[in-house]
Write a protein that holds these residues in place. Structure first.
Motif, PDB file in Angstrom:
ATOM      1  N   ALA A  88       0.882  -1.135  -0.011  1.00  0.00           N
ATOM      2  CA  ALA A  88      -0.024   0.029  -0.030  1.00  0.00           C
ATOM      3  C   ALA A  88       0.899   1.269  -0.046  1.00  0.00           C
ATOM      4  O   ALA A  88       0.656   2.179  -0.923  1.00  0.00           O
ATOM      5  N   TRP A  89       1.785   1.265   0.860  1.00  0.00           N
ATOM      6  CA  TRP A  89       2.727   2.555   0.941  1.00  0.00           C
ATOM      7  C   TRP A  89       3.557   2.538  -0.566  1.00  0.00           C
ATOM      8  O   TRP A  89       3.631   3.869  -0.865  1.00  0.00           O
ATOM      9  N   THR A  90       4.121   1.543  -1.100  1.00  0.00           N
ATOM     10  CA  THR A  90       4.776   1.780  -2.417  1.00  0.00           C
ATOM     11  C   THR A  90       3.731   2.263  -3.185  1.00  0.00           C
ATOM     12  O   THR A  90       4.030   3.035  -4.357  1.00  0.00           O
ATOM     13  N   ALA A  91       2.282   1.666  -3.191  1.00  0.00           N
ATOM     14  CA  ALA A  91       1.551   2.449  -4.523  1.00  0.00           C
ATOM     15  C   ALA A  91       1.267   3.852  -4.121  1.00  0.00           C
ATOM     16  O   ALA A  91       1.357   4.662  -5.162  1.00  0.00           O
ATOM     17  N   LEU A  92       1.203   4.096  -2.875  1.00  0.00           N
ATOM     18  CA  LEU A  92       1.163   5.695  -2.587  1.00  0.00           C
ATOM     19  C   LEU A  92       2.432   6.442  -2.881  1.00  0.00           C
ATOM     20  O   LEU A  92       2.283   7.564  -3.432  1.00  0.00           O
ATOM     21  N   SER A  93       3.511   5.836  -2.739  1.00  0.00           N
ATOM     22  CA  SER A  93       4.781   6.620  -3.184  1.00  0.00           C
ATOM     23  C   SER A  93       4.832   7.068  -4.643  1.00  0.00           C
ATOM     24  O   SER A  93       5.595   7.743  -5.206  1.00  0.00           O
ATOM     25  N   ASN A  94       4.188   6.232  -5.519  1.00  0.00           N
ATOM     26  CA  ASN A  94       4.250   6.356  -7.016  1.00  0.00           C
ATOM     27  C   ASN A  94       3.186   7.515  -7.598  1.00  0.00           C
ATOM     28  O   ASN A  94       3.116   7.886  -8.674  1.00  0.00           O
ATOM     29  N   GLN A  95       2.327   8.061  -6.512  1.00  0.00           N
ATOM     30  CA  GLN A  95       1.272   8.969  -7.025  1.00  0.00           C
ATOM     31  C   GLN A  95       1.987  10.426  -6.476  1.00  0.00           C
ATOM     32  O   GLN A  95       2.953  10.613  -5.723  1.00  0.00           O
ATOM     33  N   GLN A  96       1.319  11.231  -7.139  1.00  0.00           N
ATOM     34  CA  GLN A  96       1.827  12.789  -7.245  1.00  0.00           C
ATOM     35  C   GLN A  96       1.239  13.266  -6.028  1.00  0.00           C
ATOM     36  O   GLN A  96      -0.102  13.463  -5.700  1.00  0.00           O
ATOM     37  N   LEU A  97       1.795  13.833  -4.761  1.00  0.00           N
ATOM     38  CA  LEU A  97       1.140  14.365  -3.673  1.00  0.00           C
ATOM     39  C   LEU A  97       1.315  15.916  -3.571  1.00  0.00           C
ATOM     40  O   LEU A  97       2.524  16.208  -3.815  1.00  0.00           O
ATOM     41  N   ASN A  98       0.300  16.483  -2.914  1.00  0.00           N
ATOM     42  CA  ASN A  98       0.418  17.970  -2.867  1.00  0.00           C
ATOM     43  C   ASN A  98       1.204  18.306  -1.532  1.00  0.00           C
ATOM     44  O   ASN A  98       1.147  17.366  -0.808  1.00  0.00           O
ATOM     45  N   ASP A  99       0.967  19.613  -1.149  1.00  0.00           N
ATOM     46  CA  ASP A  99       1.697  20.033  -0.090  1.00  0.00           C
ATOM     47  C   ASP A  99       1.048  19.699   1.289  1.00  0.00           C
ATOM     48  O   ASP A  99       1.339  19.284   2.296  1.00  0.00           O
ATOM     49  N   GLY A 100      -0.349  19.493   1.157  1.00  0.00           N
ATOM     50  CA  GLY A 100      -1.056  19.456   2.149  1.00  0.00           C
ATOM     51  C   GLY A 100      -1.134  17.783   2.299  1.00  0.00           C
ATOM     52  O   GLY A 100      -1.138  17.540   3.427  1.00  0.00           O
ATOM     53  N   GLN A 101      -1.260  16.924   1.245  1.00  0.00           N
ATOM     54  CA  GLN A 101      -1.171  15.744   1.663  1.00  0.00           C
ATOM     55  C   GLN A 101       0.219  15.370   2.369  1.00  0.00           C
ATOM     56  O   GLN A 101       0.147  14.195   3.225  1.00  0.00           O
ATOM     57  N   LEU A 102       1.181  15.978   1.987  1.00  0.00           N
ATOM     58  CA  LEU A 102       2.465  15.626   2.388  1.00  0.00           C
ATOM     59  C   LEU A 102       2.494  16.043   4.050  1.00  0.00           C
ATOM     60  O   LEU A 102       3.178  15.285   4.963  1.00  0.00           O
ATOM     61  N   SER A 103       1.938  17.064   4.614  1.00  0.00           N
ATOM     62  CA  SER A 103       1.757  17.693   5.562  1.00  0.00           C
ATOM     63  C   SER A 103       0.979  16.702   6.365  1.00  0.00           C
ATOM     64  O   SER A 103       1.412  16.180   7.678  1.00  0.00           O
ATOM     65  N   ARG A 104       0.001  15.997   5.939  1.00  0.00           N
ATOM     66  CA  ARG A 104      -0.870  15.103   6.625  1.00  0.00           C
ATOM     67  C   ARG A 104       0.029  13.864   6.929  1.00  0.00           C
ATOM     68  O   ARG A 104      -0.119  13.269   8.030  1.00  0.00           O
ATOM     69  N   LEU A 105       0.886  13.314   5.847  1.00  0.00           N
ATOM     70  CA  LEU A 105       1.893  12.400   6.420  1.00  0.00           C
ATOM     71  C   LEU A 105       2.823  12.677   7.337  1.00  0.00           C
ATOM     72  O   LEU A 105       3.302  11.921   8.078  1.00  0.00           O
TER      73      LEU A 105
END
Length: 667
Positions: A88-105
């Motif tokens: 699951a984390w590998t699948a997410l790592s291949n998506q484009q994330l915005n700053d808000g989503q990175l902040s969530r992480l």
């Protein structure tokens, strides 16, 4: 670090069951429906499968999402949190994330320690400046933790693209330099290693030198050596003990050889090269000879070393002896030997022609090229056409006489008339590279179209599209429009990239359907054997992670398609690549495509994967890793891992062949 635990006891029970096992039922009953959505790249449906009651289906659904575009990333993050698996984390790592989503992480990293492995994986690939600062602030909290590897690699990757204060970087690397765990050490230093950077100060240089000296791990030595070369090459080489070079680990010897060109020629460098030439590994010899050949300070007297240790040494491989002749200041006395060494091995044609090029005048060399291009061997002709293109590019303008131009144009059109798709493609590539095209050539080029099938000879049409765009855009429009009606997914994408106005296809790309029954019959983790002239390479295949790919390889294996195919690409300390069952040159494959089946596994030494031009363009070409290369992770299909024969992989040279491919029979 993730330690993917496949429930071994379950599978031990599975493989001991009756003929219709739980494993085969999984493939025949559950996988086919899932794969309709993998083939469609239907992310919404794949996301729904991540909640399937069967854990293997859930895992494969997440793998399918690695190469599929997800629209609702926020929803995906929630599902990934809930799953908290490496897939699951590998699948997410291949998506484009915005700053808000990175902040969530970032917030999740702080509050949910159990997720830090996966979150660090994502941040390393998709993170921003704040991600780097955040991880560095938490550095002391992950030392000796179970997520240190992922977090270290994330910092190392982010340091390449974002700013980090020198004092902070020094503190991190000072700690990392004393680690005796090769994986974690490499994770911390990966950014410097991959970007070919140095450490920038004497203190860190001295610490890394001490590391090189005391460690027993060749991987740590290798990373330290490259970074030290890029920090202060003369300082490092002055201290380097060259006595064990002739017997050292091949990857370390190759690393040292690859950076030896930074050193001005001196007696120690000459002794260093002499020892590399004595190494039993042919790839070490090859890399050393390449460096010797291009070294600007190489004295003519060193030719005697090459002649004695390589050229006249019949225990050395033929390819290495030819490389020895190439490395000489003058090859004139060895022209006949070069010709005889290359006879019978088409893959040595380029080396032979390189030797001829250095010793022949332009007209004589063109005559040799004409003779080789007219060979009955497609491969000899193809390699000679490539040599022609390079030779013409290096000629001065006053040497490009009208007579030579006419000779070459006539030769190329004669080769095209043979109606061999490989040679037509190569001839068109020469036309494109040399620009030896005249206004009346459009009729000749457009006449080629009727000789070939776009679905089978896509490469020919791709290069024609490029030629028409560059030289005959107006005349070629109607031809290209008609070609686009064939709805060839790969061809139309290429034409669109070349600048032609081609409508995007509505229907999804078509893939070869797996033979699920046959996959079930192969059994869990079947062993694919590549029999070479240097020994066997046995690859334990991961059918559950890459069923479409392995089904295709199986069909080709049963048909004998891999037998007598060459390793057409060998990059020392990276990969050996083979499996071009169509051309043998590296751009061919079967008449079908299979989807990219990326997984959570890492590209480490011995991992076998599939080559591709772009996502979902895999066919038959495979590669085996010499060493860890995390930039490939989640980008290429992993089919399995070498279970026996890595010493053979280390000895493979360009042009070595798979004599036979088959499945190892199990009792």
């Amino acid at each position: 670090m993730y330690k993917l635990i496949i429930v071994g006891t379950v599978f031990l029970a599975i493989v001991s069951c009756n003929k219709e096992t739980a494993y085969s039922k999984l493939l025949t009953d559950e996988y086919p429906e899932l794969y309709t959505y993998v083939f469609e790249r239907n992310a919404d449906s794949l996301l729904s499968y991540t909640e399937h009651p069967n854990s293997f289906i859930r895992e494969q659904a997440w793998r399918g999402l690695i190469s599929s575009r997800v629209e609702n990333i926020d929803e995906m993050i929630t599902k990934v949190q809930y799953a908290n698996t490496s897939q699951a984390w590998t699948a997410l790592s291949n998506q484009q994330l915005n700053d808000g989503q990175l902040s969530r992480l970032h917030d999740l990293w702080e509050t949910r320690s159990i997720m830090r492995n996966g979150i660090s994986l994502v941040l390393g690939k998709q993170g921003n400046q704040f991600s780097l600062d955040f991880l560095v602030r938490n550095f002391e909290g992950f030392m000796d933790s179970n997520h240190e590897y992922e977090s270290a690699l994330a910092i190392s990757r982010l340091m390449v693209n974002y700013e980090l204060r020198e004092t902070t970087k020094r503190s991190l690397l000072r700690y990392a330099a004393i680690l005796d765990d090769p994986e974690v050490f490499q994770a911390y230093f990966y950014g410097l290693y991959r970007s070919r950077a140095g450490v920038g100060n004497d203190e860190m240089r001295n610490i890394l030198w001490e590391t090189y000296e005391w460690t027993a791990h060749s991987a740590i030595k290798q990373y330290s050596a490259r970074i030290l070369f890029n920090t202060d090459s003369d300082w490092f080489f002055d201290r380097l003990d060259i006595e064990p070079v002739d017997t050292m680990n091949p990857q370390l010897a190759i690393e040292l050889a690859q950076h030896s060109g930074m050193i001005n020629w001196n007696d120690k460098l000459g002794d260093f090269y002499s020892k590399l030439l004595e190494h039993e590994n042919a790839t070490v010899n090859e890399v050393a000879l390449n460096e010797i050949q291009i070294h600007p300070g190489k004295p003519a007297s060193f030719d005697e070393e090459i002649i004695e240790k390589i050229i006249n040494n019949e225990e050395k491989e033929t390819a290495i002896r030819l490389s020895g002749i190439e490395a000489l200041n003058s090859s004139a006395d060895f022209m006949d030997l070069a010709g005889s060494l290359a006879d019978g091995n088409e893959y040595l044609t380029t080396k032979k022609l390189n030797i001829y090029l250095r010793e022949m005048e332009a007209d004589e060399y063109l005559g040799a090229l004409e003779e080789h291009i007219s060979s009955a061997s497609t491969l000899v002709s193809a390699f000679s056409l490539q040599a022609l293109s390079g030779w013409w590019a290096d000629l001065s303008e006053d040497q490009k006489s009208a007579q030579k131009i006419e000779r070459i144009r006539s030769l190329l059109f004669d080769i095209i008339d043979r109606q061999d798709p490989v040679l037509t493609y190569q001839s068109l590539m020469v036309f494109s590279a040399t620009g030896l095209i005249e206004s009346e050539d459009f009729e000749e080029f457009s006449g080629i179209i009727s000789d070939y099938d776009p679905s089978k000879d896509t490469e020919v049409f791709q290069v024609l599209g490029d030629l028409f765009m560059r030289y005959f855009e107006q005349e070629g429009k109607s031809v290209i429009t008609e070609l686009a009606q064939e709805d060839n997914y790969e061809l139309n994408n290429s034409l669109r990239d070349q600048g032609w106005e081609i409508d995007a296809q509505d229907q999804p790309q078509e893939f070869r359907p797996p033979n699920w029954e046959r996959l079930g019959a192969l059994g869990y983790e079947p062993v694919w054997v590549l029999e070479t002239g240097k020994g066997e390479v046995r690859i334990k295949m991961d059918v559950l992670a890459a069923p479409a790919t392995i089904s295709g390889l199986d069909s080709l294996t049963q048909a004998g398609a891999f037998d007598s195919t060459a390793f057409h690409r060998v990059v020392p300390n990276f990969v050996i690549q083979g499996g071009d069952v169509e051309t043998g040159l590296g751009y061919g494959g079967p008449d079908y495509s299979i989807p990219t089946e990326a997984s959570e596994k890492e590209y480490r030494r011995g991992i076998a994967g599939m080559a591709r031009i772009d996502i979902d363009t895999e066919g038959s070409q495979f590669f085996v890793m010499h060493q860890w290369k995390p930039h490939l992770n989640a980008g290429y299909t992993i089919i399995g891992e070498v279970a026996g024969g890595m010493e053979v992989v280390d000895r493979i040279l360009y042009g070595d062949k798979v004599l036979r491919a088959y499945w190892l029979e199990t009792e």
